[in-house]
Write an enzyme that holds these catalytic residues in place. Sequence first.
Site, PDB file in Angstrom:
ATOM      1  N   GLY A   1      53.134  56.310  47.390  1.00 57.50           N
ATOM      2  CA  GLY A   1      53.017  57.162  46.210  1.00 57.50           C
ATOM      3  C   GLY A   1      51.581  57.456  45.811  1.00 57.50           C
ATOM      4  O   GLY A   1      51.167  58.611  45.723  1.00 57.50           O
ATOM      5  N   PHE A   2      50.792  56.398  45.598  1.00 60.63           N
ATOM      6  CA  PHE A   2      49.402  56.585  45.162  1.00 60.63           C
ATOM      7  C   PHE A   2      48.416  55.953  46.134  1.00 60.63           C
ATOM      8  O   PHE A   2      47.258  55.733  45.788  1.00 60.63           O
ATOM      9  CB  PHE A   2      49.189  55.965  43.768  1.00 60.63           C
ATOM     10  CG  PHE A   2      50.072  56.552  42.706  1.00 60.63           C
ATOM     11  CD1 PHE A   2      49.892  57.857  42.279  1.00 60.63           C
ATOM     12  CD2 PHE A   2      51.092  55.806  42.140  1.00 60.63           C
ATOM     13  CE1 PHE A   2      50.701  58.402  41.302  1.00 60.63           C
ATOM     14  CE2 PHE A   2      51.913  56.342  41.168  1.00 60.63           C
ATOM     15  CZ  PHE A   2      51.720  57.649  40.745  1.00 60.63           C
ATOM     16  N   SER A   3      48.851  55.640  47.331  1.00 62.94           N
ATOM     17  CA  SER A   3      47.946  54.938  48.247  1.00 62.94           C
ATOM     18  C   SER A   3      48.131  55.389  49.688  1.00 62.94           C
ATOM     19  O   SER A   3      49.186  55.879  50.080  1.00 62.94           O
ATOM     20  CB  SER A   3      48.169  53.431  48.144  1.00 62.94           C
ATOM     21  OG  SER A   3      49.489  53.103  48.531  1.00 62.94           O
ATOM     22  N   GLU A   4      47.060  55.205  50.451  1.00 63.32           N
ATOM     23  CA  GLU A   4      47.072  55.433  51.893  1.00 63.32           C
ATOM     24  C   GLU A   4      46.631  54.137  52.565  1.00 63.32           C
ATOM     25  O   GLU A   4      45.739  53.453  52.062  1.00 63.32           O
ATOM     26  CB  GLU A   4      46.088  56.545  52.278  1.00 63.32           C
ATOM     27  CG  GLU A   4      46.430  57.902  51.700  1.00 63.32           C
ATOM     28  CD  GLU A   4      45.367  58.944  52.024  1.00 63.32           C
ATOM     29  OE1 GLU A   4      45.669  60.139  51.900  1.00 63.32           O
ATOM     30  OE2 GLU A   4      44.238  58.564  52.387  1.00 63.32           O
TER      31      GLU A   4
ATOM     32  N   ASP B   1      59.977  42.157  44.701  1.00 63.41           N
ATOM     33  CA  ASP B   1      60.152  43.432  45.425  1.00 63.41           C
ATOM     34  C   ASP B   1      60.388  43.189  46.912  1.00 63.41           C
ATOM     35  O   ASP B   1      59.813  43.864  47.760  1.00 63.41           O
ATOM     36  CB  ASP B   1      58.923  44.323  45.208  1.00 63.41           C
ATOM     37  CG  ASP B   1      59.217  45.803  45.534  1.00 63.41           C
ATOM     38  OD1 ASP B   1      60.405  46.174  45.560  1.00 63.41           O
ATOM     39  OD2 ASP B   1      58.262  46.561  45.763  1.00 63.41           O
TER      40      ASP B   1
END
Length: 482
Positions: free
Chosen positions: A214-217, A334
């Site tokens: 989502g917000f990371s590579e 998670d």
Amino acid sequence: RAKVVALEEDLRKSRQEASNHQNLCHQLEKELKDLKDCEKQIMQKRSKTISDLLMSVSKAERQEARMKIRQDSLRLGNVGVIRAGTIISETWEDGQVLKDLNAYLKQLLETKEAVERQRKSLKKRQSDKGDGADTESGVHEEDLLIQDEIYKSRLASLKREEEVILRERDRYELEKGRLIREMKRIRDEDGSRFNNFPILNSRYSLLNLLGKGGFSEVYKAYDLVEHRYVACKLHGLNAQWSEEKKQSYIRHAIREYNIHKTLVHHHIVRLWDIFEIDQNTFCTVLEYCSGRDLDAVLKATPVLPEKEAKIIIVQIFQGLVYLNKRAQKIIHYDLKPGNVLFDELGVAKVTDFGLSKIMEDDVGSQGMELTSQGAGTYWYLPPECFELNKTPLISSKVDVWSAGVLFYQMLFGRRPFGHDQTQERILREDTIIKARKVEFPSRPSVSNEAKDLIRRCLTYNQAERPDVLTIAQDPYLTYSKR
């Protein structure tokens, strides 16, 4: 007077020696500085040589990956574009191999239907003969029986052929899934601002993209100081976010780092470093696992043999036991296939502590309050995480439930609850809240001990469900000689 002259001479000699010693020290300091500068230049040159070689190899790997995509697209298919007025959408178009297989399956089905029609007609003639409608000789009756055997044999042959083609098609479908994922990875890599092999923090040489969230590579990288491969997770903050939201995200990431950096266990991915890249981007440096994650394994082989599934779940529980034997216990919260990685030797390692909870010393036996309701991956969370009328109390029993779901999925190729449902539908229909009893398919065959372990993990009532340290004592999870 002679003594004074002697003393003055000795003083002069001492001063000369001190001066010589000082000059020698200055010379040594200069030589040491020159040596350090030389060593630094050598290290820089060596790092440059290593990074250039790695860049060259990575460029070749990128070129090879794109060439393979083009070749596989001809066989398996490609993404096409559909335009409806002003709306443009993407669609998948199967390649020639899958088209041919589907056409052949259609042909087999038509042949099978034709044979079944003929056999039905033959049965009718046999029935009419039994009613006295056919007055031909007994030889003709034998002909009818032989003809029926011919039809049965042909149908059996067609069924075998169909099974072979279906297996082949399934294999190609798996290949197609891998192709689609690789296409996405390459598209993400081409669109990344870090795709030109930068060296981050004067230390980490970025190579090829492993994946994007989502917000990371996540990039495969090489640590030029420790001389080892690492995984660099680049966290990007949306420039449109408010300053408050950015600070919240950074606080969350630093919290994860502070939890993760202290964890040293062979079934937990190590976290080595964290640093800022710019105002909106920072990087966490993780242990590199060259194998696939469990999600990719299950996409390629949805059902694992029990022995393989068992050794994976044993390793996961060993990691969880470590988290629960610390002074400050940690709930992972998670656990899912994508958060279980494998190294090159096949050792399983738990990763991603973004949603993890630290159990404070003053927490009671019932557990701690769940303040992040709605987070997590719903197929793998227990019923208590979905209570809306009060703030749930959670403990390591959350991870026990998640591990039970993982084990079930590895054994049966599907999740026990809400397998075909979206997260939104799971929430809307209270799927997990209604998950009072786990059902087992008749196939594949699984030992009763494995089923008993899953039942214990998926105990609906939180109070009756064992915690991590208790379930880890289950005889099924031990390998010691009995």
